[in-house]
Design an enzyme around this catalytic site. Structure first.
Site, short mmCIF file in Angstrom:
data_model
loop_
_atom_site.label_atom_id
_atom_site.label_comp_id
_atom_site.label_asym_id
_atom_site.label_seq_id
_atom_site.Cartn_x
_atom_site.Cartn_y
_atom_site.Cartn_z
N GLY A 1 -10.58 -1.83 11.11
CA GLY A 1 -10.85 -2.17 9.61
C GLY A 1 -10.90 -3.61 9.51
O GLY A 1 -10.73 -4.46 10.44
N GLN A 2 -11.32 -3.74 8.09
CA GLN A 2 -11.22 -5.44 7.76
C GLN A 2 -9.83 -6.06 8.38
O GLN A 2 -9.83 -7.13 8.67
CB GLN A 2 -11.51 -5.60 6.38
CG GLN A 2 -11.67 -7.00 6.02
CD GLN A 2 -11.66 -7.29 4.42
OE1 GLN A 2 -11.35 -6.39 3.66
NE2 GLN A 2 -11.95 -8.60 3.93
N ASP B 1 -6.34 9.94 15.70
CA ASP B 1 -6.85 10.54 14.16
C ASP B 1 -5.36 10.85 13.45
O ASP B 1 -4.82 11.79 13.77
CB ASP B 1 -7.72 11.60 14.32
CG ASP B 1 -8.20 11.91 12.92
OD1 ASP B 1 -7.51 11.54 11.74
OD2 ASP B 1 -9.02 12.84 12.76
N LYS C 1 -3.06 5.69 -4.21
CA LYS C 1 -2.17 4.57 -3.95
C LYS C 1 -0.82 4.84 -4.69
O LYS C 1 0.35 4.80 -4.12
CB LYS C 1 -2.72 3.35 -4.41
CG LYS C 1 -3.79 2.81 -3.24
CD LYS C 1 -3.31 2.62 -1.74
CE LYS C 1 -4.33 2.22 -0.85
NZ LYS C 1 -3.78 1.98 0.54
N ILE D 1 -9.33 -8.41 -0.30
CA ILE D 1 -8.90 -9.35 1.05
C ILE D 1 -10.30 -10.30 1.21
O ILE D 1 -11.50 -9.38 1.55
CB ILE D 1 -8.39 -8.70 2.11
CG1 ILE D 1 -7.10 -7.82 1.50
CG2 ILE D 1 -8.24 -9.47 3.29
CD1 ILE D 1 -5.98 -8.88 1.08
N TYR E 1 -9.08 6.37 -5.42
CA TYR E 1 -8.56 5.44 -4.59
C TYR E 1 -7.08 5.21 -5.14
O TYR E 1 -5.96 5.24 -4.25
CB TYR E 1 -9.29 4.30 -4.15
CG TYR E 1 -8.64 3.21 -3.39
CD1 TYR E 1 -8.11 3.50 -2.33
CD2 TYR E 1 -8.63 1.87 -3.94
CE1 TYR E 1 -7.67 2.35 -1.32
CE2 TYR E 1 -8.13 0.91 -3.00
CZ TYR E 1 -7.58 1.15 -2.00
OH TYR E 1 -7.15 -0.23 -1.18
C1 AKB Z 1 -11.13 -2.29 -3.11
O1 AKB Z 1 -11.86 -3.09 -3.66
O2 AKB Z 1 -11.11 -1.29 -3.14
C2 AKB Z 1 -10.05 -2.68 -2.25
C3 AKB Z 1 -8.81 -3.19 -2.87
C4 AKB Z 1 -8.50 -3.95 -4.09
O3 AKB Z 1 -7.56 -2.22 -2.58
N1 AKB Z 1 -10.42 -4.10 -1.53
#
Ligand code: AKB
Length: 317
Positions: free
Chosen positions: A14-15, A56, A150, A176, A146
């Site tokens: 990943g990034q 995985d 979190k 990032i 997302y």
């Molecule tokens: C996103 O844009 O989903 C991520 C983050 C801010 O966690 N870069």
């Protein structure tokens, strides 16, 4: 002599993972940092210089086997579906982000792993959170899948810490910006894409509005924070999750900064579904707890980051 850490990086393609692995190898030794990937092939720079395995995080039993075989004591769990992709496939985002995390925590508890580093995100905040100078402890009511993973992940990490003494440390990362691996599926991705397009085509169509301000961080600062939080003295940490930021700017401000280096650069704004996500996130972040408790001190502001990105990408592209 102090025993060198044995580190497993989950999500090394990943990034962040792709730059974190060489950075950690530089500090802890090539053979002590095991890079893992799943679908995306790992970059040559990672494959060439140290151990690489397929892993995985959804396969529970494999995790413990790998911890045992490679004598792991430290984990960076970086594998995650980001905000924009998460809105396209919410169930997959839940599955990978939550089941991946609980498998890692559970295997870490059973195998007595010393430290687990797991990044949270500014996505843990939502429209009811104060948007300016957002405090560490505040309302957490995200509206994206997302963000929900979190917040749930932060609570889970706290639970494993309190119930089992597992030393999980987490930071709410902003967007990032990096020059090596493109991010994938995030809302802050525009701030990386803009550099590639400015250098290659001298123009960019931004999927956020000109005045959208978001917290961001340049990769060298991000890598620094990973090691700083890992090596921080446990007795100084008063919490498990830390707000972090580098600098905040709007899409218009980064475009203007790029124009100073590439005067022909033009930008237009065509906001899409990601605008609503950005509007639900903070503009600026209060990261004073990270500064006080483990010495967080980012180096790059918008000007320094833009100069560095343009220098690196102009050479490569
Ligand atoms: C996103 O844009 O989903 C991520 C983050 C801010 O966690 N870069």
């Amino acid at each position: 002599m102090k025993k060198m850490r044995r580190i497993l990086v989950i999500g090394a393609a990943g990034q962040i993972g792709s730059e974190l692995v060489p950075f950690l190898r530089n500090k802890y030794g090539n053979d002590n940092v095991i890079a893992t990937g799943r679908k995306t092939p790992l970059p040559d720079a990672i494959k060439k210089f140290g151990p690489v395995i397929y892993l995985d995080a959804l396969e529970k039993n494999t995790l413990s086997k790998v911890f045992y075989e490679y004598e792991i004591d430290t984990i960076f769990h970086m594998a995650s579906i980001l905000s924009a992709t998460g809105e396209k496939m919410p169930q997959t985002a839940w599955d990978i982000n939550m089941n991946g995390l609980i498998n890692v925590l559970e295997a870490s508890r059973k195998y007595s792993i010393k430290n687990v580093i797991w990044p949270s995100s500014i996505a843990a905040f939502g429209p009811t959170t104060p948007r300016d100078n957002t405090p560490n402890t505040t309302v957490l009511e995200p509206t994206t899948m997302y963000g929900i993973t979190k917040v749930a992940g932060e609570l889970l990490a706290e639970y494993y810490y309190k119930k089992y003494g597992l030393d999980v440390r987490s930071m709410r990362l902003p967007g990032i910006i990096s020059s090596e691996t493109l991010p994938g599926g995030g809302t802050t991705d525009y701030a990386v894409e803009i550099f590639y397009e400015a250098i290659k085509n001298k123009k960019y169509t931004c999927f956020l509005k000109e005045d959208t301000v978001l917290p961001m961080m340049y990769m060298p600062d991000c890598l620094k924070c990973m090691i700083d939080i890992l090596e921080a003295d446990d007795s100084k940490l008063k919490r498990r999750v830390y707000n972090l930021t580098g600098t905040s700017f709007s899409a218009g401000e980064i475009a203007a900064e790029i124009k100073k280096h590439i005067p022909e650069f033009t930008i237009e704004y065509k906001p899409d579904f990601r605008q609503a996500i950005a509007d639900s996130w903070p503009k600026t972040i209060d990261d004073s707890f990270a500064r006080e408790e483990w010495g967080w001190n980012p180096e790059y502001d918008l000007k320094a980051m833009t100069k560095s990105m343009i220098a690196i990408l102009s050479k490569r592209l």
